[in-house]
Motif scaffolding. Structure first.
Motif, PDB file in Angstrom:
ATOM      1  N   UNK A   3       0.863  -1.189   0.000  1.00  0.00           N
ATOM      2  CA  UNK A   3       0.000   0.000   0.000  1.00  0.00           C
ATOM      3  C   UNK A   3       0.891   1.227   0.000  1.00  0.00           C
ATOM      4  N   UNK A   4       0.495   2.226  -0.803  1.00  0.00           N
ATOM      5  CA  UNK A   4       1.135   3.536  -0.774  1.00  0.00           C
ATOM      6  C   UNK A   4       0.116   4.480  -0.138  1.00  0.00           C
ATOM      7  N   UNK A   5       0.538   5.149   0.927  1.00  0.00           N
ATOM      8  CA  UNK A   5      -0.384   6.064   1.607  1.00  0.00           C
ATOM      9  C   UNK A   5       0.205   7.463   1.642  1.00  0.00           C
ATOM     10  N   UNK A   6      -0.647   8.464   1.516  1.00  0.00           N
ATOM     11  CA  UNK A   6      -0.208   9.855   1.710  1.00  0.00           C
ATOM     12  C   UNK A   6      -1.040  10.407   2.856  1.00  0.00           C
ATOM     13  N   UNK A   7      -0.363  11.003   3.845  1.00  0.00           N
ATOM     14  CA  UNK A   7      -1.078  11.614   4.973  1.00  0.00           C
ATOM     15  C   UNK A   7      -0.803  13.105   4.956  1.00  0.00           C
ATOM     16  N   UNK A   8      -1.873  13.890   5.084  1.00  0.00           N
ATOM     17  CA  UNK A   8      -1.733  15.357   5.147  1.00  0.00           C
ATOM     18  C   UNK A   8      -2.276  15.805   6.492  1.00  0.00           C
ATOM     19  N   UNK A   9      -1.366  16.258   7.365  1.00  0.00           N
ATOM     20  CA  UNK A   9      -1.786  16.734   8.696  1.00  0.00           C
ATOM     21  C   UNK A   9      -1.902  18.257   8.620  1.00  0.00           C
ATOM     22  N   UNK A  10      -3.115  18.751   8.870  1.00  0.00           N
ATOM     23  CA  UNK A  10      -3.341  20.193   8.768  1.00  0.00           C
ATOM     24  C   UNK A  10      -2.743  20.891   9.992  1.00  0.00           C
ATOM     25  N   UNK A  11      -2.279  22.149   9.806  1.00  0.00           N
ATOM     26  CA  UNK A  11      -1.694  22.841  10.962  1.00  0.00           C
ATOM     27  C   UNK A  11      -2.767  23.156  11.990  1.00  0.00           C
ATOM     28  N   UNK A  12      -2.399  23.166  13.253  1.00  0.00           N
ATOM     29  CA  UNK A  12      -3.369  23.530  14.291  1.00  0.00           C
ATOM     30  C   UNK A  12      -3.069  22.829  15.589  1.00  0.00           C
ATOM     31  N   UNK A  13      -3.866  23.176  16.611  1.00  0.00           N
ATOM     32  CA  UNK A  13      -3.691  22.596  17.951  1.00  0.00           C
ATOM     33  C   UNK A  13      -5.062  22.323  18.542  1.00  0.00           C
ATOM     34  N   UNK A  14      -5.098  21.414  19.497  1.00  0.00           N
ATOM     35  CA  UNK A  14      -6.280  21.226  20.348  1.00  0.00           C
ATOM     36  C   UNK A  14      -5.780  21.555  21.745  1.00  0.00           C
ATOM     37  N   UNK A  15      -6.304  22.656  22.311  1.00  0.00           N
ATOM     38  CA  UNK A  15      -5.661  23.205  23.508  1.00  0.00           C
ATOM     39  C   UNK A  15      -4.282  23.682  23.075  1.00  0.00           C
ATOM     40  N   UNK A  46       3.603  20.018  22.667  1.00  0.00           N
ATOM     41  CA  UNK A  46       2.713  21.152  22.936  1.00  0.00           C
ATOM     42  C   UNK A  46       3.417  22.463  22.596  1.00  0.00           C
ATOM     43  N   UNK A  47       2.601  23.516  22.425  1.00  0.00           N
ATOM     44  CA  UNK A  47       3.199  24.842  22.244  1.00  0.00           C
ATOM     45  C   UNK A  47       3.417  25.464  23.614  1.00  0.00           C
ATOM     46  N   UNK A  48       4.652  25.930  23.842  1.00  0.00           N
ATOM     47  CA  UNK A  48       4.995  26.579  25.110  1.00  0.00           C
ATOM     48  C   UNK A  48       5.822  27.809  24.764  1.00  0.00           C
ATOM     49  N   UNK A  49       5.385  28.982  25.200  1.00  0.00           N
ATOM     50  CA  UNK A  49       6.063  30.240  24.850  1.00  0.00           C
ATOM     51  C   UNK A  49       6.293  30.343  23.341  1.00  0.00           C
ATOM     52  N   UNK A  50       5.300  29.926  22.567  1.00  0.00           N
ATOM     53  CA  UNK A  50       5.384  30.069  21.107  1.00  0.00           C
ATOM     54  C   UNK A  50       6.264  29.042  20.410  1.00  0.00           C
ATOM     55  N   UNK A  51       6.797  28.076  21.180  1.00  0.00           N
ATOM     56  CA  UNK A  51       7.708  27.072  20.601  1.00  0.00           C
ATOM     57  C   UNK A  51       7.201  25.671  20.910  1.00  0.00           C
TER      58      UNK A  51
END
Ligand code: F6R
Ligand code: ZN
Length: 192
Positions: free
Chosen positions: A71-83, A177-182
């Motif tokens: 199987x050949x798979x392509x995954x596209x993870x959209x930018x963003x966060x939950x919390x 996680x994002x902490x101080x913008x990083x």
């Protein structure tokens, strides 16, 4: 009757968009499909109420010849966060524990989390051009920490299967996680 997959076959992959052509199957995973995975449950509830955004999508093309089942798979993870936790793939082990996989990052940036059921854990920084061999027995999850869509190509045997239960129960050893913008890699609070 002859099997068309016994003959060589090419498909087209677009590095810009991640489109695969032809593509037999497309799966979209939304926050609600990952509700057990993000550690911040109130943030999950809010995201679902606010429209249940897509976290990632998977495009699969199967090559089932008379002797094998690639199987050949392509995954596209959209930018963003939950919390404050960055979008990621659910993550899984393979149901057949002798099955490896190749992952090839073609766009975006983030991390590949790898963990054995024994607890051994690795975090690999991930960027376009990184190609990772995932040996048998290593659970795998990709995290998108960038502002762009993270795209990767995977190649595996269909018969490898997916085992999600250990990840649903415990998550991975670390969360990103994002902490101080990083981006920060912290111990998973669900394991405390
Ligand atoms: C297949 C594989 C990938 C993932 C895909 C989505 O073995 O590792 O094709 O299936 O990136 O991730 P999950 O399956 O964890 O939702
Ligand atoms: Zn896999």
């Amino acid at each position: 009757m002859s099997n068309p997959f016994d003959d060589p076959m090419s498909v087209q992959f677009d590095f810009e968009t991640g489109a695969l052509s032809p593509c037999q199957k497309k799966t979209v995973r939304r926050v609600s499909d990952l509700s057990m995975m993000f550690y911040d449950s109130p943030a999950v509830e809010r995201a679902i109420l606010e429209g249940d955004p897509a976290v990632y999508e998977i495009l699969d093309e199967e090559f089932i010849s008379s002797q094998t089942d690639m199987v050949l798979g392509v995954t596209r993870i959209f930018p963003g966060k939950v919390g404050n936790e960055y979008h990621f793939t659910k993550g899984h082990f393979h149901a057949q524990d002798n099955q490896a996989e190749m992952y090839f990052c073609t766009r975006g940036k983030g991390y590949l989390l790898l963990e054995r059921e024994s607890g051994e854990f690795q975090v690999q920084p991930w960027f376009p051009g990184a190609i990772t061999h995932i040996p048998p027995g290593w659970g795998h999850r990709v995290v998108n920490t960038g502002r762009d869509t993270l795209i990767f190509v995977s190649c595996f045997h269909l018969s490898a299967g997916h085992k999600y239960e250990p990840v649903v129960e415990r998550g991975f050893a670390s969360v990103v996680v994002e902490q101080d913008g990083q981006p920060a890699i912290l111990p998973n609070p669900r394991r405390a």
